[in-house]
Design a protein around this motif. Structure first.
Motif, mmCIF file in Angstrom:
data_model
loop_
_atom_site.group_PDB
_atom_site.id
_atom_site.type_symbol
_atom_site.label_atom_id
_atom_site.label_comp_id
_atom_site.label_asym_id
_atom_site.label_seq_id
_atom_site.Cartn_x
_atom_site.Cartn_y
_atom_site.Cartn_z
ATOM 1 N N ALA A 170 -1.104 10.923 -1.573
ATOM 2 C CA ALA A 170 -1.584 9.722 -0.891
ATOM 3 C C ALA A 170 -0.432 8.756 -0.632
ATOM 4 O O ALA A 170 -0.357 8.136 0.433
ATOM 5 C CB ALA A 170 -2.676 9.048 -1.708
ATOM 6 N N SER A 171 0.467 8.640 -1.587
ATOM 7 C CA SER A 171 1.623 7.763 -1.416
ATOM 8 C C SER A 171 2.529 8.282 -0.295
ATOM 9 O O SER A 171 3.021 7.501 0.528
ATOM 10 C CB SER A 171 2.392 7.676 -2.723
ATOM 11 O OG SER A 171 3.538 6.893 -2.566
ATOM 12 N N PHE A 172 2.735 9.595 -0.251
ATOM 13 C CA PHE A 172 3.560 10.191 0.790
ATOM 14 C C PHE A 172 2.934 9.973 2.163
ATOM 15 O O PHE A 172 3.612 9.572 3.111
ATOM 16 C CB PHE A 172 3.738 11.685 0.521
ATOM 17 C CG PHE A 172 4.555 12.390 1.565
ATOM 18 C CD1 PHE A 172 5.933 12.388 1.496
ATOM 19 C CD2 PHE A 172 3.947 13.051 2.613
ATOM 20 C CE1 PHE A 172 6.695 13.030 2.449
ATOM 21 C CE2 PHE A 172 4.693 13.696 3.577
ATOM 22 C CZ PHE A 172 6.075 13.691 3.495
ATOM 23 N N ASN A 173 1.623 10.226 2.272
ATOM 24 C CA ASN A 173 0.933 10.053 3.551
ATOM 25 C C ASN A 173 0.939 8.598 4.003
ATOM 26 O O ASN A 173 1.019 8.305 5.193
ATOM 27 C CB ASN A 173 -0.498 10.566 3.460
ATOM 28 C CG ASN A 173 -0.549 12.076 3.396
ATOM 29 O OD1 ASN A 173 0.379 12.756 3.849
ATOM 30 N ND2 ASN A 173 -1.600 12.600 2.817
ATOM 31 N N LYS A 174 0.874 7.700 3.070
ATOM 32 C CA LYS A 174 0.891 6.276 3.400
ATOM 33 C C LYS A 174 2.246 5.885 3.995
ATOM 34 O O LYS A 174 2.323 5.124 4.949
ATOM 35 C CB LYS A 174 0.610 5.476 2.139
ATOM 36 C CG LYS A 174 0.455 4.003 2.340
ATOM 37 C CD LYS A 174 0.068 3.378 1.009
ATOM 38 C CE LYS A 174 -0.035 1.894 1.080
ATOM 39 N NZ LYS A 174 -0.354 1.310 -0.227
ATOM 40 N N ARG A 175 3.314 6.431 3.418
ATOM 41 C CA ARG A 175 4.655 6.096 3.888
ATOM 42 C C ARG A 175 5.043 6.817 5.178
ATOM 43 O O ARG A 175 5.688 6.252 6.058
ATOM 44 C CB ARG A 175 5.684 6.431 2.812
ATOM 45 C CG ARG A 175 5.600 5.483 1.628
ATOM 46 C CD ARG A 175 6.527 5.879 0.528
ATOM 47 N NE ARG A 175 7.918 5.866 0.961
ATOM 48 C CZ ARG A 175 8.898 6.433 0.286
ATOM 49 N NH1 ARG A 175 8.647 7.087 -0.834
ATOM 50 N NH2 ARG A 175 10.134 6.369 0.731
ATOM 51 N N PHE A 176 4.676 8.092 5.275
ATOM 52 C CA PHE A 176 5.161 8.909 6.382
ATOM 53 C C PHE A 176 4.047 9.412 7.300
ATOM 54 O O PHE A 176 4.274 10.287 8.120
ATOM 55 C CB PHE A 176 5.947 10.114 5.835
ATOM 56 C CG PHE A 176 7.140 9.708 5.026
ATOM 57 C CD1 PHE A 176 8.259 9.170 5.638
ATOM 58 C CD2 PHE A 176 7.140 9.849 3.654
ATOM 59 C CE1 PHE A 176 9.355 8.788 4.896
ATOM 60 C CE2 PHE A 176 8.234 9.470 2.896
ATOM 61 C CZ PHE A 176 9.351 8.934 3.513
#
Length: 86
Positions: free
Chosen positions: A71-77
Motif C-alpha cells: 500500500a505504501s509503494f502504491n501510494k508513492r508510485f
C-alpha cells in the motif's frame, strides 16, 4: 516425582506497556530484570499486548499506525502506473 527436572514455578510481575497495567501471577518464565511491586521484589517481564489492551477483549478497534509495504509503494508510485510507455 523425580527431583530437579521441573522448572522453578514462581510469582512473576507482567507489565502490559500499551495499557500500563501490571499483572502478578505465577509462571516458569525466567527474567534477569526485577521490579518492586507492593513492597516485594519480583522478576519483571514487559509485554506488548495482553488481555487488557487486545481489541478482542476490550471491544475497541484501533487503526494501525503503519500501512503495508504494498500500500505504501502504491501510494508513492501509483501515478507512474497510469503512464503510457513510448
Amino acid at each position: 516425582m523425580r527431583a530437579d527436572i521441573h522448572p522453578a514455578y514462581q510469582e512473576v510481575l507482567f507489565h502490559d506497556t500499551n495499557a500500563d497495567v501490571y499483572f502478578l501471577t505465577r509462571s516458569t518464565i525466567k527474567s534477569k530484570v526485577t521490579r518492586e511491586y507492593e513492597g516485594k521484589e519480583y522478576p519483571y517481564v514487559a509485554l506488548d499486548i495482553s488481555s487488557a489492551s487486545h481489541p478482542f477483549y476490550t471491544g475497541e478497534q484501533r487503526k494501525t499506525q503503519n500501512e503495508g509495504r504494498v500500500a505504501s509503494f502504491n501510494k508513492r508510485f501509483g501515478a507512474f502506473a497510469g503512464r503510457n510507455k513510448k
